[in-house]
Scaffold this motif. Structure first.
Motif, PDB file in Angstrom:
ATOM      1  N   LYS A 103       0.809  -1.220   0.000  1.00 40.73           N
ATOM      2  CA  LYS A 103       0.000   0.000   0.000  1.00 40.73           C
ATOM      3  C   LYS A 103       0.836   1.260   0.000  1.00 40.73           C
ATOM      4  N   ASN A 104       2.091   1.139   0.398  1.00 38.48           N
ATOM      5  CA  ASN A 104       2.946   2.333   0.426  1.00 38.48           C
ATOM      6  C   ASN A 104       3.761   2.482  -0.859  1.00 38.48           C
ATOM      7  N   SER A 134      -4.558   2.358  -3.383  1.00 38.09           N
ATOM      8  CA  SER A 134      -5.833   2.870  -2.866  1.00 38.09           C
ATOM      9  C   SER A 134      -6.604   3.645  -3.922  1.00 38.09           C
ATOM     10  N   PRO A 136       7.194   1.690   6.892  1.00 38.40           N
ATOM     11  CA  PRO A 136       6.624   2.862   6.216  1.00 38.40           C
ATOM     12  C   PRO A 136       5.097   2.937   6.316  1.00 38.40           C
ATOM     13  N   GLN A 137       4.450   1.799   6.457  1.00 41.26           N
ATOM     14  CA  GLN A 137       2.992   1.825   6.556  1.00 41.26           C
ATOM     15  C   GLN A 137       2.534   2.093   7.973  1.00 41.26           C
ATOM     16  N   TYR A 143       0.076   9.762   2.850  1.00 42.23           N
ATOM     17  CA  TYR A 143       0.516   8.380   3.058  1.00 42.23           C
ATOM     18  C   TYR A 143      -0.533   7.601   3.828  1.00 42.23           C
ATOM     19  N   GLU A 184      -3.651   8.132   3.872  1.00 41.41           N
ATOM     20  CA  GLU A 184      -4.785   7.818   3.001  1.00 41.41           C
ATOM     21  C   GLU A 184      -4.467   6.642   2.086  1.00 41.41           C
ATOM     22  N   ASN A 185      -3.221   6.620   1.598  1.00 42.91           N
ATOM     23  CA  ASN A 185      -2.839   5.531   0.707  1.00 42.91           C
ATOM     24  C   ASN A 185      -2.907   4.183   1.390  1.00 42.91           C
ATOM     25  N   ILE A 186      -2.558   4.184   2.671  1.00 40.85           N
ATOM     26  CA  ILE A 186      -2.466   2.873   3.302  1.00 40.85           C
ATOM     27  C   ILE A 186      -3.706   2.477   4.069  1.00 40.85           C
ATOM     28  N   ASN A 188      -6.891   2.996   2.946  1.00 44.51           N
ATOM     29  CA  ASN A 188      -8.039   2.660   2.094  1.00 44.51           C
ATOM     30  C   ASN A 188      -7.912   1.262   1.506  1.00 44.51           C
TER      31      ASN A 188
END
Lengths: 251, 236
Positions: free
Chosen positions: A93-94, A138, B152-153, B230, B232-234, B236
Motif C-alpha cells: 500500500k505504500n 488505494s 513505512p505503513q 501516506y 490515506e494511501n495505506i 483505504n
C-alpha cells in the motif's frame, strides 16, 4: 517439475491437510477445486511457505526440501521460483503500481534499477495498466489492483505462479477481465496452480483439475473427465451444486 | 491572594533561562523513546522468543511505576553508588562534578521507551497480514519486508499517538525538580523563596510549558498533515 509429497498440516486440532500429494508438469495449468475448508488454499500457501506444513516434501525443479524443517535460506531460494497472486490483491500500500513490481526485482532479486523499471513497464503494458503506472493501490479498483498483482508475479519470471482465488474478492462484472489476464499468463506457457471457483475458466484453461475435500485429494484428471464423468460420488455431489444444469422446474 | 505582575515577570525570566534544560531532557527522552521503543515494539510484535516475554513483563510492570517514584529511587541509587561507578569505570571525574541530570535523562527516557513502544505496537497491528506475506512472496527477507513495507505503513498510523507521547514527556520533565535538577519548573520558583510569590512562579512555569508544548505540537501537526497522503494511501 513441481512435486508435493505427503503434505500434512493441522491448525491446532483441526487437520486441514491429511497426506496430500500433487504433481505438476512444466507448462501445466492445474486448477484446485473444492468446497471451503477443503484445504486447497492451505495447500497453495504451504507451497510458498506462507504456512508451515507439519510434514511432507516439496520439489521445484531440481530442489527438494522437507517442508517442516526448511531453513530460511532454502525458503528464499524456493520462493524465488514461485510467484503468488493473493485473493485480496496484497499490493504494497505504500508503493505505486510500478514500485510494487520493481520492489521484488530490485530488492529481492538484486536486478539493476533501470533494468527492473524496464521490465516492470513491459509487464504493466502487458496487463494493460501502463496509464496507472504511478498510482497508489488505494486509487485503483479491485480489478486494476489484481492486474498489478498478476503483473508483479509475472515480472519475477517464476517457474510457477500460484493463484489463491484471484477473482473471489472482485465485483462480478470484473471477474471476466481478470480471468482473461490469467488466461494470457497461461498462454505464455507458465506453469500455474490456480485455486478458483470459476468452473467455466477451469474447463477452458486447465490441463488438470484436482478436486479436494476434507483435506484429501478426492479426484484428479482432465477437466472434461472430472466435470462430466466424475468417478467419485463426492465429486458428483459438489459439481451438481455448481455446474449449470437443466433446471428441475420452470416458472 | 494577590497576583504581583512584577514578580511574575521575574519568575518567567528565570524559567525561560532554563528552558533549554527542559528541552534537552525532552529531546533526549524522545530520541531514545523512538529508537529503542521501535526496537522493543518490533521484538514484541515478532514474538522473538525469551526477549519478547521479558520485555512484555518489563513494559507492563514499568507502565505502573509513576515517573516521580522512579526518579526518586534512581536518584537515591545514583547518589549512593556514583562513587563506586566512577571507580569501577575508571572515569576521570570527581563525584562532586557529576550532575544528577543524567538521572533525569535516564528516567524519562525509560518512561518514553515504554509508552512509545506501545504506540508503535498498536500501529504494527494496523498493518494487514497480507502485506508481510506479499513481501515474502516477492522475495524480500523478513528484515527487508519490515524496513521497506511494514514500517513505512505503520509510521503514519503511529504519528498521532507519538504526538501524544511527546506532550506527555514534556509534562513529565517538570517532575525532575524533585531531584533538584534546575529546569523550567525549578527555576521559575527561584525568586519565590525570597518574595513568597509562589502563585506567580507556578503560573510563569505553566505559561512556559504551555508555549513550549504548543510550539512542538504545531510543528508535529504540520508533519502529521504532510504525511496525511501516506495515511490515506495505506488505510483505504
Amino acid at each position: 517439475m513441481i512435486e508435493i509429497k505427503n503434505i500434512k498440516k493441522s491448525f491446532g486440532k483441526n487437520e486441514v491437510l491429511k497426506d496430500v500429494s500433487l504433481k505438476v508438469d512444466k507448462g501445466e495449468v492445474v486448477v484446485l477445486l473444492g468446497p471451503s475448508g477443503s484445504g486447497k488454499t492451505t495447500l497453495l500457501r504451504c507451497i510458498n511457505f506462507l504456512e508451515k506444513a507439519d510434514e511432507g516434501t516439496l520439489t521445484i525443479g531440481e530442489d527438494t526440501v522437507e517442508l517442516h524443517k526448511i531453513s530460511n535460506k532454502d525458503k528464499r531460494k524456493l520462493r524465488g521460483k514461485t510467484g503468488f497472486v493473493f485473493q485480496n490483491y496484497g499490493l504494497f500500500k505504500n508503493k505505486t503500481a510500478i514500485q510494487n513490481i520493481t520492489e521484488g526485482l530490485i530488492v529481492g532479486r538484486k536486478i539493476p534499477k533501470a533494468e527492473a523499471i524496464k521490465k516492470a513497464e513491459e509487464v504493466l503494458e502487458w496487463v494493460g495498466m501502463s496509464d496507472k503506472r504511478d498510482y497508489y493501490p488505494s486509487k485503483l479498483s479491485g480489478g486494476q489492483q489484481q492486474r498489478i498483482g498478476i503483473a508483479r508475479a509475472v515480472a519475477l519470471d517464476p517457474d510457477v505462479i500460484l493463484f489463491d482465488e484471484p477473482t473471489s474478492a472482485l465485483d462480478p462484472e470484473l471477474v471476466g477481465e481478470i480471468l482473461g489476464v490469467i488466461k494470457k499468463v497461461a498462454d505464455k506457457g507458465i506453469t500455474m496452480i490456480v485455486v478458483t471457483h470459476e468452473m467455466a475458466f477451469a474447463q477452458d484453461v486447465a490441463d488438470k483439475v484436482v478436486f479436494m475435500d476434507g483435506g484429501v485429494v478426492v479426484e484428479e484428471g482432465k477437466p472434461s473427465d472430472v466435470f462430466y464423468h466424475p468417478k467419485e460420488e463426492r465429486t458428483r455431489q459438489f459439481l451438481s451444486r455448481i455446474l449449470p444444469e437443466e433446471p428441475d422446474y420452470y416458472i | 491572594m494577590e497576583f504581583e505582575y512584577g514578580n511574575f515577570k521575574v519568575s518567567f525570566k528565570y524559567g525561560m533561562e532554563y528552558l533549554h534544560v527542559t528541552a534537552k531532557i525532552t529531546f533526549i527522552a524522545l530520541f531514545f523513546g523512538v529508537v529503542i521503543g521501535l526496537v522493543v515494539a518490533v521484538v514484541r510484535h515478532y514474538k522473538i522468543p525469551v526477549i519478547s516475554q521479558i520485555l512484555t513483563v518489563f513494559v507492563t510492570l514499568y507502565q505502573g511505576l509513576p515517573v516521580m517514584v522512579a526518579l526518586l529511587i534512581y536518584n537515591l541509587l545514583f547518589s549512593f553508588y556514583i562513587a563506586d561507578i566512577i571507580r569501577i569505570l575508571h572515569l576521570n571525574v570527581q563525584v562532586r562534578d557529576v550532575d544528577n541530570i543524567v538521572v533525569a535523562y535516564f528516567t524519562l527516557s525509560l518512561a518514553a521507551i515504554t509508552s512509545i513502544s506501545e504506540t508503535f505496537r498498536g500501529a504494527f497491528v494496523s498493518v494487514e497480514k497480507t502485506q508481510y506475506e506479499a513481501g515474502h512472496a516477492v522475495g524480500l527477507s523478513k528484515l527487508q519486508t519490515l524496513r521497506r513495507i511494514i514500517i513505512p505503513q505503520m509510521i503514519p498510523v503511529a504519528i498521532p499517538g507519538l504526538i501524544n507521547n511527546m506532550v506527555g514527556t514534556i509534562k513529565g520533565t517538570s517532575l525532575v525538580m524533585t531531584i533538584g535538577v534546575m529546569e523550567v519548573m525549578n527555576a521559575s520558583l527561584i525568586p519565590c523563596s525570597r518574595t513568597y510569590s509562589f502563585l506567580e512562579g507556578y503560573v510563569a512555569a505553566a505559561l512556559i510549558y504551555w508555549t513550549f508544548t504548543l510550539v512542538l505540537e504545531t510543528i508535529a501537526r504540520v508533519f502529521e498533515k504532510r504525511t496525511k497522503c501516506y495515511r490515506e494511501n495505506i488505510t483505504n
